[in-house]
Design a protein around this motif. Structure first.
Motif, PDB file in Angstrom:
ATOM      1  N   LYS A  70       0.791  -1.576  -0.037  1.00 17.97           N
ATOM      2  CA  LYS A  70      -0.283   0.103  -0.063  1.00 17.97           C
ATOM      3  C   LYS A  70       0.884   0.716   0.149  1.00 17.97           C
ATOM      4  CE  LYS A  70      -3.966  -2.242   1.372  1.00 17.97           C
ATOM      5  NZ  LYS A  70      -5.259  -1.448   1.462  1.00 17.97           N
ATOM      6  N   HIS A  71       0.555   2.515  -0.494  1.00 17.38           N
ATOM      7  CA  HIS A  71       1.136   3.897  -0.487  1.00 17.38           C
ATOM      8  C   HIS A  71       0.509   4.590  -0.012  1.00 17.38           C
ATOM      9  CE1 HIS A  71       4.113   1.151  -3.497  1.00 17.38           C
ATOM     10  NE2 HIS A  71       2.617   1.277  -3.582  1.00 17.38           N
ATOM     11  N   SER A  72       1.328   5.168   0.180  1.00 19.39           N
ATOM     12  CA  SER A  72       0.430   6.614   0.963  1.00 19.39           C
ATOM     13  C   SER A  72      -0.167   7.694  -0.195  1.00 19.39           C
ATOM     14  CB  SER A  72       1.372   7.640   2.195  1.00 19.39           C
ATOM     15  OG  SER A  72       0.926   8.411   2.496  1.00 19.39           O
ATOM     16  N   VAL A  73      -1.120   8.204  -0.254  1.00 21.59           N
ATOM     17  CA  VAL A  73      -1.984   9.119  -0.723  1.00 21.59           C
ATOM     18  C   VAL A  73      -2.436  10.064   0.402  1.00 21.59           C
ATOM     19  CG1 VAL A  73      -3.127   9.651  -2.343  1.00 21.59           C
ATOM     20  CG2 VAL A  73      -2.543   7.960  -2.707  1.00 21.59           C
ATOM     21  N   GLN A  74      -2.449  11.112   0.081  1.00 22.21           N
ATOM     22  CA  GLN A  74      -2.292  12.736   0.688  1.00 22.21           C
ATOM     23  C   GLN A  74      -3.192  13.377  -0.055  1.00 22.21           C
ATOM     24  OE1 GLN A  74       0.433  14.833   2.622  1.00 22.21           O
ATOM     25  NE2 GLN A  74       0.887  13.305   4.369  1.00 22.21           N
ATOM     26  N   ILE A  75      -4.121  13.600   0.653  1.00 19.97           N
ATOM     27  CA  ILE A  75      -5.680  14.466  -0.561  1.00 19.97           C
ATOM     28  C   ILE A  75      -5.950  16.190   0.051  1.00 19.97           C
ATOM     29  CG2 ILE A  75      -7.724  14.569  -1.645  1.00 19.97           C
ATOM     30  CD1 ILE A  75      -7.219  11.515  -1.722  1.00 19.97           C
ATOM     31  N   THR A  76      -5.654  16.626  -0.279  1.00 21.13           N
ATOM     32  CA  THR A  76      -5.568  18.669   0.429  1.00 21.13           C
ATOM     33  C   THR A  76      -7.513  18.183  -0.672  1.00 21.13           C
ATOM     34  OG1 THR A  76      -3.785  18.370   1.135  1.00 21.13           O
ATOM     35  CG2 THR A  76      -5.362  20.600   1.420  1.00 21.13           C
ATOM     36  N   ILE A  77      -8.231  18.749   0.415  1.00 20.61           N
ATOM     37  CA  ILE A  77      -9.368  19.275  -0.283  1.00 20.61           C
ATOM     38  C   ILE A  77      -9.673  20.910   0.255  1.00 20.61           C
ATOM     39  CG2 ILE A  77     -11.892  19.236  -0.208  1.00 20.61           C
ATOM     40  CD1 ILE A  77     -10.061  16.356   0.880  1.00 20.61           C
ATOM     41  N   THR A  78      -9.755  21.439  -1.304  1.00 15.42           N
ATOM     42  CA  THR A  78      -9.187  23.600  -0.784  1.00 15.42           C
ATOM     43  C   THR A  78     -10.411  23.916  -1.011  1.00 15.42           C
ATOM     44  OG1 THR A  78      -8.240  23.790  -3.204  1.00 15.42           O
ATOM     45  CG2 THR A  78      -7.373  23.630  -1.976  1.00 15.42           C
ATOM     46  N   THR A 107       8.404   3.992  -3.142  1.00 12.29           N
ATOM     47  CA  THR A 107       7.668   4.659  -1.985  1.00 12.29           C
ATOM     48  C   THR A 107       7.330   6.018  -1.915  1.00 12.29           C
ATOM     49  OG1 THR A 107      10.194   4.898  -1.600  1.00 12.29           O
ATOM     50  CG2 THR A 107       9.299   2.733  -1.090  1.00 12.29           C
ATOM     51  N   GLU A 108       7.372   6.752  -2.409  1.00 11.82           N
ATOM     52  CA  GLU A 108       6.909   8.492  -1.991  1.00 11.82           C
ATOM     53  C   GLU A 108       5.125   8.483  -1.833  1.00 11.82           C
ATOM     54  OE1 GLU A 108       9.109  11.722  -4.651  1.00 11.82           O
ATOM     55  OE2 GLU A 108      10.880   9.916  -4.831  1.00 11.82           O
ATOM     56  N   ALA A 109       5.432   9.244  -0.971  1.00  7.30           N
ATOM     57  CA  ALA A 109       4.065   9.689  -0.647  1.00  7.30           C
ATOM     58  C   ALA A 109       3.391  11.019  -1.789  1.00  7.30           C
ATOM     59  CB  ALA A 109       3.794  10.444   0.505  1.00  7.30           C
ATOM     60  N   LEU A 110       2.112  10.513  -2.527  1.00  7.08           N
ATOM     61  CA  LEU A 110       1.704  10.782  -3.351  1.00  7.08           C
ATOM     62  C   LEU A 110       0.580  12.487  -2.693  1.00  7.08           C
ATOM     63  CD1 LEU A 110       1.184  11.314  -6.337  1.00  7.08           C
ATOM     64  CD2 LEU A 110      -0.960   9.767  -6.187  1.00  7.08           C
ATOM     65  N   THR A 111       0.692  13.315  -3.261  1.00  4.61           N
ATOM     66  CA  THR A 111       0.093  14.585  -2.732  1.00  4.61           C
ATOM     67  C   THR A 111      -0.952  14.575  -3.751  1.00  4.61           C
ATOM     68  OG1 THR A 111       1.468  15.118  -1.142  1.00  4.61           O
ATOM     69  CG2 THR A 111      -0.049  16.452  -1.554  1.00  4.61           C
ATOM     70  N   ILE A 112      -1.996  15.315  -4.096  1.00  6.54           N
ATOM     71  CA  ILE A 112      -2.884  15.389  -4.623  1.00  6.54           C
ATOM     72  C   ILE A 112      -3.859  16.445  -3.762  1.00  6.54           C
ATOM     73  CG2 ILE A 112      -5.130  14.832  -6.311  1.00  6.54           C
ATOM     74  CD1 ILE A 112      -4.259  11.659  -5.952  1.00  6.54           C
TER      75      ILE A 112
END
Length: 148
Positions: A28-36, A136-141
């Motif tokens: 599993k991979h870390s996915v950070q989602i920022t809702i603006t 392994t890098e976290a993805l930011t959306i």
């Protein structure tokens, strides 16, 4: 020794080794989602993740997260398998659990999609999908909320 017995024993041993071998776990991979563009603290932000066209069409997400609204943005961290995923989000301002829409199906509450600029109607899974790499890098959306 009988050739049939030797062959049967070898086959059983090979099958046993195949089933006894440890299976690789899907990473599993870390996915950070920022809702603006959140304009009010009332209600809840609802984020859903879809891993296929079918999941997207049938509105059956592989994961759904609900968090309290916070002005001007919130960040949600998910753990997802590598591959393709489309994200849908809405601000449930009245707390009824649904994205409320008007007569023509136009949402009354703020909403957003991955890869959506807010111009025109949203598209399908293919338009909104993002690649979740196998690294392994976290993805930011970032997903900005829009309101028509």
């Amino acid at each position: 020794m009988n050739k049939k017995i030797v062959a049967a024993t070898a086959l059983l041993l090979a099958c046993a080794l195949c089933f006894a071998a440890p299976r690789s776990q899907t990473q599993k991979h870390s996915v950070q989602i920022t809702i603006t563009n959140i304009t009010t603290k009332s209600g809840t932000i609802v984020l859903s993740a879809h891993d296929s066209e079918e999941s997207f069409k049938k509105r059956k997400p592989v994961q759904t997260v609900r968090v309290p609204a916070s002005v001007p943005s919130v960040t949600i961290e998910l753990s997802l398998e590598s591959g393709e995923c489309a994200f849908c989000v809405f601000h449930d301002t009245n707390g009824d659990g649904d994205l409320n829409a008007g007569f023509m199906g136009i949402p009354k509450e703020p909403f957003g999609f991955s890869n959506y600029d807010g111009k025109g109607p949203p598209g399908n899974f293919k338009k909104h999908k993002v690649a979740i790499p196998a690294g392994t890098e976290a993805l930011t959306i970032e997903i900005p909320l829009v309101k028509f």
